[in-house]
Design an enzyme around this catalytic site. Structure first.
Site, PDB file in Angstrom:
ATOM      1  N   ILE A 173      -8.123   7.275  -0.670  1.00  0.00           N
ATOM      2  CA  ILE A 173      -7.997   5.823  -0.748  1.00  0.00           C
ATOM      3  C   ILE A 173      -8.732   5.301   0.490  1.00  0.00           C
ATOM      4  O   ILE A 173      -8.557   5.819   1.596  1.00  0.00           O
ATOM      5  CB  ILE A 173      -6.496   5.444  -0.765  1.00  0.00           C
ATOM      6  N   SER A 174      -9.595   4.302   0.302  1.00  0.00           N
ATOM      7  CA  SER A 174     -10.448   3.853   1.410  1.00  0.00           C
ATOM      8  C   SER A 174      -9.656   3.090   2.467  1.00  0.00           C
ATOM      9  O   SER A 174      -8.562   2.599   2.212  1.00  0.00           O
ATOM     10  CB  SER A 174     -11.554   2.940   0.879  1.00  0.00           C
ATOM     11  N   LYS A 175     -10.266   2.989   3.646  1.00  0.00           N
ATOM     12  CA  LYS A 175      -9.675   2.213   4.743  1.00  0.00           C
ATOM     13  C   LYS A 175      -9.498   0.758   4.319  1.00  0.00           C
ATOM     14  O   LYS A 175     -10.431   0.179   3.740  1.00  0.00           O
ATOM     15  CB  LYS A 175     -10.663   2.169   5.916  1.00  0.00           C
ATOM     16  N   PRO A 176      -8.392   0.124   4.659  1.00  0.00           N
ATOM     17  CA  PRO A 176      -8.223  -1.291   4.308  1.00  0.00           C
ATOM     18  C   PRO A 176      -9.388  -2.168   4.790  1.00  0.00           C
ATOM     19  O   PRO A 176      -9.835  -3.056   4.067  1.00  0.00           O
ATOM     20  CB  PRO A 176      -6.917  -1.676   5.010  1.00  0.00           C
ATOM     21  N   ARG A 189       0.835  -1.217   0.000  1.00  0.00           N
ATOM     22  CA  ARG A 189       0.000   0.000   0.000  1.00  0.00           C
ATOM     23  C   ARG A 189       0.869   1.267   0.000  1.00  0.00           C
ATOM     24  O   ARG A 189       0.467   2.299  -0.507  1.00  0.00           O
ATOM     25  CB  ARG A 189      -0.929  -0.032   1.223  1.00  0.00           C
TER      26      ARG A 189
END
Ligand code: SAH
Length: 299
Positions: A128-131, A102
């Site tokens: 970018i979204s949370k994992p 990431r």
């Protein structure tokens, strides 16, 4: 060549006179890295630039893309452990998160936060979204009811996401995760600068991992999907609109599943749409989410 602790000499500059005398009284020094043998009684070589070189090496280590450097493997493993604690159990999804670096997809200033469970800015007002959110959406796709249908002929050897369409490429991180579990990923982005950034990021990753599956990046309005490669077994949207665009529904294959944030009241919910093998549609919801808005057109 490595030195034993007893061979190691003080390297501070400038040396005090008494330290200089002490340094000369030590025994033979090992060969230098250039292979030149240093005579036993030669005076200590003063290297006033050494600390600057060390600082530069450290700066490069921290900021330069590290490919799939081993130093990021253990932080990814910790992230995967957190995902498991959060209820992600699909082995393929966990493997994808363990594999995709990431930190290669975020700005250098944010590298230290790359493996936190947090959304991060990627420029142009996008994130970018949370994992944990990405993992939950991918898991929903991987356990779709149509996956075991005889109509699809899916065997364990086939990647669980099949032909996958992503709306909202952003920096390309999620596209890389999807590619790990797909036979083909088509990913659409409406902002040209982000489309170009994702291309660079994914190219960089491919250099480190030449076997990585191909990802087709499309610059365009994802509201219309991407008919040339339809139908898709899985569709995932990283931006939320007021309703699901009809094109996505039309491009979903029998046995396929779509997950997308959609507006509901003042907030967003994750909508799950299954196209059953007989072609009929089945809608369900999977909790509240918060995504950037789905917008039409390109910029
Ligand atoms: N999956 C991305 C997250 C991107 S954020 C990642 O891993 O980085 C959501 C993205 O959706 C933004 O880049 C935004 O520009 C894009 N987007 C919004 N509406 C869109 C549309 N109609 N077509 C394509 N992309 C869209």
């Amino acid at each position: 060549m490595s030195q034993s602790p007893s061979d190691r000499k003080p390297r501070r500059f400038p040396l005090q006179l008494d330290q200089l005398a002490a340094s000369r009284s030590h025994g033979p020094r090992p060969s230098s890295s250039s292979g030149v043998r240093v005579p036993p009684n030669a005076p200590e070589l003063l290297r006033p630039q050494a600390h600057l070189q060390a600082v530069e090496r450290e700066r490069r280590r921290q900021h330069a893309p590290q490919g799939l450097g081993l130093d990021s493997v253990h932080v990814r493993r910790r992230m995967v452990e957190r995902l498991m604690a959060d209820g992600i159990s699909h082995a393929g999804v966990l493997e994808a998160f363990a594999a995709v670096p990431r930190h290669l997809f975020v700005d250098t200033a944010l590298v230290n936060q790359a493996y936190e469970d947090t959304s991060l800015p990627i420029g142009l007002g996008q994130t970018i979204s949370k994992p944990s959110v990405v993992a939950a959406m991918m898991q929903l796709l991987c356990v779709r009811p149509g996956l075991n249908g005889a109509e699809m002929g899916v065997t364990p050897a086939r990647p669980p996401l099949g032909r996958c369409l992503e709306i909202g490429t952003g920096c390309g991180y999620q596209a890389a995760l999807l590619a790990y579990l797909s036979s083909r990923v088509v990913s659409i982005e409406r902002l040209h600068d982000l489309h170009a950034k994702a291309r660079t990021n994914l190219e960089q990753m491919r250099t480190a991992l030449p076997q990585w599956p191909e990802i087709r990046l499309i610059y365009g309005d994802g509201m219309v999907g991407h008919a040339p490669h339809a139908p898709y077994d899985t569709i995932i949207a990283a931006a939320g609109g007021s309703a699901l665009p009809q094109a996505w529904v039309d491009q979903l294959a029998p046995g396929g599943r779509l997950v997308a944030p959609t507006q509901e009241g003042a907030g967003q919910v994750l909508t799950v749409l299954d196209r059953l093998p007989d072609g009929s549609l089945q809608y369900s919801r999977a909790g509240a989410v918060l995504f950037v808005p789905l917008k039409s057109g390109t910029t």
